[in-house]
Design an enzyme around this catalytic site. Structure first.
Site, PDB file in Angstrom:
ATOM      1  N   GLY A 199       0.797  -1.221   0.000  1.00 18.42           N
ATOM      2  CA  GLY A 199       0.000   0.000   0.000  1.00 18.42           C
ATOM      3  C   GLY A 199       0.825   1.264   0.000  1.00 18.42           C
ATOM      4  O   GLY A 199       1.968   1.302  -0.466  1.00 18.42           O
ATOM      5  N   LEU A 225      -4.268  -5.307  -4.664  1.00 16.81           N
ATOM      6  CA  LEU A 225      -3.202  -4.321  -4.570  1.00 16.81           C
ATOM      7  C   LEU A 225      -1.906  -4.950  -4.064  1.00 16.81           C
ATOM      8  O   LEU A 225      -1.876  -5.557  -2.990  1.00 16.81           O
ATOM      9  CB  LEU A 225      -3.634  -3.184  -3.641  1.00 16.81           C
ATOM     10  N   ASP A 226      -0.834  -4.772  -4.853  1.00  8.34           N
ATOM     11  CA  ASP A 226       0.514  -5.239  -4.496  1.00  8.34           C
ATOM     12  C   ASP A 226       0.566  -6.740  -4.231  1.00  8.34           C
ATOM     13  O   ASP A 226       1.408  -7.218  -3.470  1.00  8.34           O
ATOM     14  CB  ASP A 226       1.041  -4.479  -3.270  1.00  8.34           C
ATOM     15  N   GLU A 227      -0.330  -7.496  -4.869  1.00  3.83           N
ATOM     16  CA  GLU A 227      -0.377  -8.948  -4.681  1.00  3.83           C
ATOM     17  C   GLU A 227      -0.024  -9.704  -5.956  1.00  3.83           C
ATOM     18  O   GLU A 227      -0.028 -10.935  -5.971  1.00  3.83           O
ATOM     19  CB  GLU A 227      -1.779  -9.378  -4.223  1.00  3.83           C
TER      20      GLU A 227
END
Length: 282
Positions: A199, A225-227
């Site tokens: 994040g 998100l960011d995965e």
């Protein structure tokens, strides 16, 4: 006339795949110049990348015959011609170190790209884009205009026939719909060593935890998100004396290098998807 190709494939593992692929190419006048393979024992899948030259068949003929060859192996394969560099659109906000690094590497011949456009929600880098003779599109984003801006971004990506979209510190969260439309061809650089500090403001999170290493992660963009599947990561050593500004400055070089390596490997078709992970033939 000799044509150069890259073949990437994945399928359930079984004896004889390398022999079969090599024989298929040999029978069609293919000369293997580079090859790598990987057996994932956890999933039972086999992955392979082959770069070869061929004089006998055209791209269309090879692709058609590969379809028949792949069927009994339950094989997913892709054939890539090496005639042209990969068409690329870069998205950026107000941090320009990754953008600047990519443009320099591209113009220096270190990245097999054709940078077709730069898109930004700020005007900060229009002069940098002009210095490289790359079209610059300024598309300010607000909550009210996000959908229209993303539609315009997709229009630019489509009109430029971009195979790759690079989020070079583009600090806007893409919608689920846009993530799906760019699946497998959009690379983001996150300024932390994922899965830590996801994040916003990861350097602030890292400073608050008193870390001794900071990192950067290049990954494919997904709706989570960011995965997304990770392509490349690296770290730099820091200590208790580093303020947030020091961590940020230290991290810029790491971010630039990690993103450049991920973009290079993707443009050379060295990255294969393996579920939520990747196989990278460096």
């Amino acid at each position: 006339m000799t044509h150069a190709y890259i073949l990437t494939l994945s399928c359930p593992d079984r004896p004889g795949i390398v022999h079969a692929v090599s024989g298929f190419l040999l029978d069609r006048g293919g000369n293997i110049e580079e090859a790598a393979q990987y057996n994932d024992h956890d999933t039972g899948l086999f992955f392979m990348r082959v770069q070869f030259a061929c004089t006998q068949l055209t791209y269309d003929d090879l692709k058609m015959q590969l379809g028949f060859f792949a069927e009994p192996f339950q094989m997913e394969c892709r054939l890539h011609a090496l005639r042209e560099p990969m068409r690329t659109v870069i998205l950026v906000s107000r941090e320009g170190h990754c953008l600047n690094d990519l443009l320099f590497r591209w113009k220096s011949g270190l990245l097999r790209l054709d940078v077709a456009a730069i898109v930004s929600n700020h005007r900060d880098f229009y002069q940098l884009a002009a210095s490289y003779n790359v079209p610059f599109h300024h598309l300010p984003v607000t909550a009210a205009t996000k959908a229209q801006v993303e539609a315009r971004q997709l229009e630019i990506i489509g009109s430029e026939r971009a195979e790759l979209v690079v989020l070079a510190r583009y600090m806007q969260i893409l919608s689920d719909d846009m993530c799906r439309k760019l699946a497998g061809r959009a690379i983001n650089i996150h300024h932390s060593f994922l899965p830590s500090f996801k994040g916003a403001k990861p350097y602030y999170q890292a400073h608050d935890r008193g870390v001794k290493l900071i990192g950067a992660t290049a990954h494919y963009v997904t709706a989570d998100l960011d995965e997304g599947p990770i392509i490349e990561q690296d770290v730099a050593r820091v200590d208790h004396s580093f303020a947030v500004e020091d961590l940020t400055a230290q991290g810029r070089d790491t971010e630039s290098q990690v993103l450049a390596r991920a973009v290079k490997w993707h443009s050379e078709h060295r990255v294969l998807m393996n579920g939520h992970k990747t196989v990278v033939f460096k």
